[in-house]
Design an enzyme around this catalytic site. Sequence first.
Site, PDB file in Angstrom:
ATOM      1  CE1 TYR A  76      40.756   6.061  64.737  1.00  0.00           C
ATOM      2  CE2 TYR A  76      40.239   7.278  66.740  1.00  0.00           C
ATOM      3  CZ  TYR A  76      41.124   6.526  65.989  1.00  0.00           C
ATOM      4  OH  TYR A  76      42.365   6.227  66.487  1.00  0.00           O
ATOM      5  CD  GLU A 130      32.113  16.221  76.554  1.00  0.00           C
ATOM      6  OE1 GLU A 130      33.022  16.411  77.389  1.00  0.00           O
ATOM      7  OE2 GLU A 130      32.094  15.238  75.798  1.00  0.00           O
ATOM      8  CG  ASN A 151      45.162  11.175  69.535  1.00  0.00           C
ATOM      9  OD1 ASN A 151      44.846  11.566  68.408  1.00  0.00           O
ATOM     10  ND2 ASN A 151      46.001  10.179  69.721  1.00  0.00           N
ATOM     11  CD  GLN A 167      47.747   5.495  61.383  1.00  0.00           C
ATOM     12  OE1 GLN A 167      48.022   6.695  61.494  1.00  0.00           O
ATOM     13  NE2 GLN A 167      48.123   4.595  62.275  1.00  0.00           N
ATOM     14  CD  GLU A 196      18.733  39.028  44.526  1.00  0.00           C
ATOM     15  OE1 GLU A 196      19.067  38.006  43.905  1.00  0.00           O
ATOM     16  OE2 GLU A 196      18.597  39.057  45.763  1.00  0.00           O
ATOM     17  CG  ASP A 238      29.710   9.216  80.392  1.00  0.00           C
ATOM     18  OD1 ASP A 238      29.446  10.150  79.612  1.00  0.00           O
ATOM     19  OD2 ASP A 238      30.421   9.369  81.406  1.00  0.00           O
ATOM     20  CB  SER A 247      35.865  14.478  78.333  1.00  0.00           C
ATOM     21  OG  SER A 247      34.520  14.309  78.682  1.00  0.00           O
TER      22      SER A 247
END
Lengths: 428, 428
Positions: free
Chosen positions: B124, B322, B209, B186, B410, B356, B233
């Site tokens: 994504y 992070e 988000n 979606q 057991e 990054d 972040s």
Amino acid sequence: MQKVLYPQREEWEKLLERPDNGLEDVYDTARGILDDVKRNGDAALLKYTRMFDGAGLKTLEVTQNEVDEACMQVNSDLKDAILVAKQNIETFHQSQKTQKEVVETMPGVQCWQKSVAIDSVGLYIPGGTAPLFSTVLMLGIPAKIAGCKKIVLCTPANSEGKVNPAILYAASLVGVDQIFKLGGIQAVGAMAYGSETVPSVAKIFGPGNRFVTAAKQLVSLKDVAIDMPAGPSEVMVLADESADAAFVASDLLSQAEHGADSQVIFVTNSEGLLEDVEKEVEQQLQELPRKEIAEKALANSRLIVLKTTDEMLDICNQYAPEHLIVSMRDDELIGNKVVNAGSVFLGNYSPESAGDYASGTNHTLPTHGYANAFSGVNLDSYMKKITFQKISAFGLAKLGPSIEVMAEAEQLMAHKNAVTVRLKKMEN
Amino acid sequence: MQKVLYPQREEWEKLLERPDNGLEDVYDTARGILDDVKRNGDAALLKYTRMFDGAGLKTLEVTQNEVDEACMQVNSDLKDAILVAKQNIETFHQSQKTQKEVVETMPGVQCWQKSVAIDSVGLYIPGGTAPLFSTVLMLGIPAKIAGCKKIVLCTPANSEGKVNPAILYAASLVGVDQIFKLGGIQAVGAMAYGSETVPSVAKIFGPGNRFVTAAKQLVSLKDVAIDMPAGPSEVMVLADESADAAFVASDLLSQAEHGADSQVIFVTNSEGLLEDVEKEVEQQLQELPRKEIAEKALANSRLIVLKTTDEMLDICNQYAPEHLIVSMRDDELIGNKVVNAGSVFLGNYSPESAGDYASGTNHTLPTHGYANAFSGVNLDSYMKKITFQKISAFGLAKLGPSIEVMAEAEQLMAHKNAVTVRLKKMEN
């Protein structure tokens, strides 16, 4: 046992369907108890322990006296067996340690990964029909090897407020720091949120019924990591005419006795073997103390005949079994082509119960098809990998312009500037 | 920026508090859209794309023509920079491959782990204010190295139905198989359940988000694995008087420009440095196009002075940032003592923006304190480890009796019997 001869590929999905795990029905119950534990701490924990386990406890923590007493109660044969298992589990999980390897991706740009133990972990050991001290070994030994500083264990007491001695012995042997008489949703809540007496942990491990699983999932949404989603245990056996029908039957039954919702799938390319296995299952079943449970599980089991080895492999990879036994002439070749499974047992002398107890591999494994994306518990489950980088001025002089171009294209000018200020400084 | 001089340890927790991620508020919305996508497939996907992205699409999949056109639109400077980044990311993730190592835990008992690629993965890539083609590299390159057979990418189109060319270029470069113009809840639903045109996958990766995060969490309860819970972040900088105030300020600002909810924490043992950094931030801020966003993030930031290096390390490990930048004389020594962080940047020439974009480490990292239990995305994230065992008749003869004792203790007699039938056969 449902026998299916030469099903078409289109039928496989239906054939391999797992029963619904019933989690949806218990989320509300789990949420309610978790909230109560979060708000009311020990009071709520004691209340639910009385309600669900029938134990009217005053304190939750197992005392050193109780542990010492339990250690005396465990007979020496069992102690010896547990020590053998411990040794093998240690050897295998110790071998999973990785070395730090510094990679120079460009001159002056050094990157590396470092595995660091998760500080505090919680182990959940179910109570119920069988005292699963083996799970204490499987969850506790790698935690210790990883170097987790705090290892907490929760397991429900019986209605007399006692915990099975073998569980306490195993916990003491592997070096668990604190043991609490807590089961079910409330145990998960205690380890996620902490209470007056139970410390909160960073990750919760262990199998359980759907209440425990639902609770683990809910706390994992926000507060704490979990090992994996758990479900009813399952085995798939792939066998050809080189297999021994009695061995195969014993493996199918050892899965079936776990619980009425256990799943057992037998796949072969030999109709003759299928018939022999069926007979053997019927015969061995009569001798089992947990016959009733096994019968229920067998009612949902499948015996499938397919034409080719390729089809057998395909159906296996489509099902993604928790346990896979390959009793075939070319067991290793076939094992190499398995891409979806939790733990694989090759050949006629590798019963699932070896891995359940003592060969060294872990028995906490992905069920319900999760083997398509999840690993079983292993040393990494108790560690996180932190990445490091150290770039020299020279390295940044080489790499910096690429970073500037990319940052600008993403419209992140402060990202670009973090390089620019450094490059400028070097020029002066 | 809030300045805090020499806070007591008891105050740290409050000081390091993260804002609520607001997930609770959006679970119902996410559930509703996910259910609709599950039931109605493409029709629902097209409807929500029109509703939320303003794009009146007829088809969801990006065509080869669109990709070709995009590749021509990306200028050669950016292409060159992306190639440098790709090379470094490949080198670092390639080095994370592990070799199969067969361990003989006892004579005749062989156990090993094998890493196998997850068959199908979904990436994504958020739309929004910045076109994050760098995330395409970070998620796609390790998927390819792992050997995932199907790599699907979803990213929202703009209101004209177009996807940023750099995103399409990067996707094509790393070898993504199918790209869909889909964003938000979606998109997650499409990859979890599949639709007429979007295939379902076994694991979903990528930032987003709170709607995307909530949707990923919900589908992970039942249908599919996810990389990790994501949140705003954040960066922590540890600096002493050997640090360069302008460099530190540029790093704080590059975090702050990510979003108004980004978190920036500066920790030093030098009051003088703190003052210099503050001035530099104020000055550099004026030049930034995303000044308004950065100012909002800075309003929630903290500048903290502590007495000792040990305290600085403790506050860092308590926060579990992070990103962690260590601009201190003993950067490597201090880095060695970090136990909770996603990615660590050592020294004055390792800005966060290097990681990054282009140094080789991954930028998809655990936020919100999850670095205490989660790794950032790495090669293992695209693989699962299957365990194997092969036991010889001799090996089972040695190990079997321990298994029998444990299984009996057991009360799992079928487990015991799976060994017993084999041992008996050997005697004959």
